[in-house]
Enzyme design. Sequence first.
Site, PDB file in Angstrom:
ATOM      1  N   TYR A  77       0.820  -1.222   0.000  1.00  0.00           N
ATOM      2  CA  TYR A  77       0.000   0.000   0.000  1.00  0.00           C
ATOM      3  C   TYR A  77       0.857   1.277   0.000  1.00  0.00           C
ATOM      4  O   TYR A  77       0.333   2.363  -0.251  1.00  0.00           O
ATOM      5  CB  TYR A  77      -0.953   0.048   1.208  1.00  0.00           C
ATOM      6  CG  TYR A  77      -1.925  -1.112   1.317  1.00  0.00           C
ATOM      7  CD1 TYR A  77      -2.148  -1.976   0.241  1.00  0.00           C
ATOM      8  CD2 TYR A  77      -2.634  -1.343   2.488  1.00  0.00           C
ATOM      9  CE1 TYR A  77      -3.027  -3.041   0.356  1.00  0.00           C
ATOM     10  CE2 TYR A  77      -3.516  -2.408   2.601  1.00  0.00           C
ATOM     11  CZ  TYR A  77      -3.705  -3.254   1.535  1.00  0.00           C
ATOM     12  OH  TYR A  77      -4.578  -4.302   1.656  1.00  0.00           O
ATOM     13  N   HIS A  86       0.853 -11.547   1.690  1.00  0.00           N
ATOM     14  CA  HIS A  86      -0.225 -10.788   1.034  1.00  0.00           C
ATOM     15  C   HIS A  86      -0.977 -11.606  -0.030  1.00  0.00           C
ATOM     16  O   HIS A  86      -2.211 -11.597  -0.085  1.00  0.00           O
ATOM     17  CB  HIS A  86       0.346  -9.517   0.411  1.00  0.00           C
ATOM     18  CG  HIS A  86      -0.670  -8.435   0.221  1.00  0.00           C
ATOM     19  ND1 HIS A  86      -0.374  -7.104   0.282  1.00  0.00           N
ATOM     20  CD2 HIS A  86      -1.998  -8.497  -0.032  1.00  0.00           C
ATOM     21  CE1 HIS A  86      -1.470  -6.400   0.070  1.00  0.00           C
ATOM     22  NE2 HIS A  86      -2.472  -7.216  -0.123  1.00  0.00           N
TER      23      HIS A  86
HETATM   24  N1  NAP Z   1      -5.511  -8.642   1.529  1.00  0.00           N
HETATM   25  C1  NAP Z   1      -5.883  -8.094   0.395  1.00  0.00           C
HETATM   26  O1  NAP Z   1      -5.492  -8.540  -0.692  1.00  0.00           O
HETATM   27  C2  NAP Z   1      -6.814  -6.931   0.420  1.00  0.00           C
HETATM   28  C3  NAP Z   1      -7.467  -6.528  -0.748  1.00  0.00           C
HETATM   29  C4  NAP Z   1      -8.334  -5.455  -0.665  1.00  0.00           C
HETATM   30  C5  NAP Z   1      -8.556  -4.810   0.534  1.00  0.00           C
HETATM   31  N2  NAP Z   1      -7.888  -5.210   1.658  1.00  0.00           N
HETATM   32  C6  NAP Z   1      -8.085  -4.524   2.966  1.00  0.00           C
HETATM   33  O2  NAP Z   1      -9.471  -4.348   3.193  1.00  0.00           O
HETATM   34  C7  NAP Z   1      -9.714  -2.973   3.481  1.00  0.00           C
HETATM   35  C8  NAP Z   1     -11.117  -2.582   3.090  1.00  0.00           C
HETATM   36  O3  NAP Z   1     -11.297  -2.666   1.690  1.00  0.00           O
HETATM   37  P1  NAP Z   1     -11.494  -1.389   0.774  1.00  0.00           P
HETATM   38  O4  NAP Z   1     -10.949  -0.218   1.488  1.00  0.00           O
HETATM   39  O5  NAP Z   1     -10.934  -1.683  -0.559  1.00  0.00           O
HETATM   40  O6  NAP Z   1     -13.055  -1.306   0.555  1.00  0.00           O
HETATM   41  P2  NAP Z   1     -14.332  -1.241   1.558  1.00  0.00           P
HETATM   42  O7  NAP Z   1     -13.896  -1.131   2.963  1.00  0.00           O
HETATM   43  O8  NAP Z   1     -15.265  -2.309   1.135  1.00  0.00           O
HETATM   44  O9  NAP Z   1     -14.995   0.130   1.108  1.00  0.00           O
HETATM   45  C9  NAP Z   1     -14.369   1.370   1.306  1.00  0.00           C
HETATM   46  C10 NAP Z   1     -15.293   2.417   0.730  1.00  0.00           C
HETATM   47  O10 NAP Z   1     -16.483   2.502   1.526  1.00  0.00           O
HETATM   48  C11 NAP Z   1     -16.722   3.855   1.901  1.00  0.00           C
HETATM   49  N3  NAP Z   1     -17.262   3.833   3.261  1.00  0.00           N
HETATM   50  C12 NAP Z   1     -16.631   3.433   4.398  1.00  0.00           C
HETATM   51  N4  NAP Z   1     -17.446   3.510   5.455  1.00  0.00           N
HETATM   52  C13 NAP Z   1     -18.628   4.000   4.994  1.00  0.00           C
HETATM   53  C14 NAP Z   1     -19.861   4.294   5.607  1.00  0.00           C
HETATM   54  N5  NAP Z   1     -20.049   4.117   6.903  1.00  0.00           N
HETATM   55  N6  NAP Z   1     -20.854   4.790   4.822  1.00  0.00           N
HETATM   56  C15 NAP Z   1     -20.673   4.983   3.496  1.00  0.00           C
HETATM   57  N7  NAP Z   1     -19.532   4.689   2.848  1.00  0.00           N
HETATM   58  C16 NAP Z   1     -18.517   4.212   3.597  1.00  0.00           C
HETATM   59  C17 NAP Z   1     -15.389   4.560   1.818  1.00  0.00           C
HETATM   60  O11 NAP Z   1     -15.593   5.890   1.473  1.00  0.00           O
HETATM   61  P3  NAP Z   1     -15.107   7.143   2.397  1.00  0.00           P
HETATM   62  O12 NAP Z   1     -13.601   7.093   2.401  1.00  0.00           O
HETATM   63  O13 NAP Z   1     -15.675   8.291   1.675  1.00  0.00           O
HETATM   64  O14 NAP Z   1     -15.696   6.924   3.753  1.00  0.00           O
HETATM   65  C18 NAP Z   1     -14.683   3.794   0.702  1.00  0.00           C
HETATM   66  O15 NAP Z   1     -14.999   4.352  -0.562  1.00  0.00           O
HETATM   67  C19 NAP Z   1      -8.609  -2.270   2.692  1.00  0.00           C
HETATM   68  O16 NAP Z   1      -8.493  -0.915   3.059  1.00  0.00           O
HETATM   69  C20 NAP Z   1      -7.435  -3.140   3.006  1.00  0.00           C
HETATM   70  O17 NAP Z   1      -6.911  -2.842   4.283  1.00  0.00           O
HETATM   71  C21 NAP Z   1      -7.047  -6.279   1.623  1.00  0.00           C
END
Ligand code: NAP
Length: 266
Positions: A39, A97
């Site tokens: 990241y 990862h």
């Molecule tokens: N291990 C892996 O390969 C892998 C892959 C992908 C992700 N991840 C991990 O999983 C985490 C989460 O995934 P992600 O960040 O991709 O997607 P996510 O958590 O599914 O969605 C994030 C989105 O949701 C919005 N959001 C958050 N809280 C909200 C709420 N209460 N109401 C409305 N909208 C809301 C955020 O916008 P705002 O910023 O505007 O609030 C952002 O656009 C990552 O950050 C990472 O740490 C790991």
Amino acid sequence: MEMPNLGMGTFRLEGEEAYNSVKMALDEGFRHIDTAQMYGNEAEVGKAIADSGVAREELYVTTKVNMKNFEQKDFLPSVKVSLEKLKLDYVDMLLIHWPSPANGDNMDVYLGELMKAKENGLTKSIGVSNFTIGLLEKAQTILPTGVLANNQVEVHPYLQNNKLRSYCNQVGIHVTAYMPFAVGKVLKDETLKAIAEKHEVSAAQVVIAWAQQQGITVIPSSTKRENLQDNFAGANLSLESKDMAKIAELERGGRQVDPDFAPEWD
Ligand SMILES: NC(=O)c1ccc[n+]([C@@H]2O[C@H](COP(=O)([O-])OP(=O)(O)OC[C@H]3O[C@@H](n4cnc5c(N)ncnc54)[C@H](OP(=O)(O)O)[C@@H]3O)[C@@H](O)[C@H]2O)c1
């Protein structure tokens, strides 16, 4: 320390936005932060943690080793660089990862180094991410019994990953749900919105409670204080079994993360 069932994700957050978001999350009560070498924000995450004043023993920090560091000569030095950036003596969870190559051919090398990271005190616990049942079976033959503590995989109402989760439950590997909102897609779902309305909460809270009631850790990311507060409050919601049953029906194989180096999913 056991992995808290709610954390804050930091994928896509860079520079000042990463710093501000993590700092706000810690101010709002989050105690579990998920980052990764890939990241490119470990330094900002580390600065936010240091500036938050939260005691180290109250925090749970996860980072993930980038597959470009899987060779023996690179693995442990890369973890030490992560710790320097994070300004920490250890992380709580160190993950692989992605399985790479996807068929797990060099798994004995990188899992051996992962184990050394634990033995050397660079991490309290070890785990993997994006591992399928077959890859988890193989990993468990390489690592000492019971050491593999976590598999971080995509889980949300549109991709519930039931087969993999049930295997993890059977063998005692804790599951962390990444992308729990499918980057916002599931928050527009009419069924989730109706359940949210009934409980006078947000759809985000419904998703968080749905995951937590199944014993899964969730790590949504957010850059906005009001959304972080909303997500933090999700832990207080209790869904009825009929709500859980309706959400179970939303499964549609809606995978968001499927790069060309991904394994053959379950
Ligand atoms: N291990 C892996 O390969 C892998 C892959 C992908 C992700 N991840 C991990 O999983 C985490 C989460 O995934 P992600 O960040 O991709 O997607 P996510 O958590 O599914 O969605 C994030 C989105 O949701 C919005 N959001 C958050 N809280 C909200 C709420 N209460 N109401 C409305 N909208 C809301 C955020 O916008 P705002 O910023 O505007 O609030 C952002 O656009 C990552 O950050 C990472 O740490 C790991």
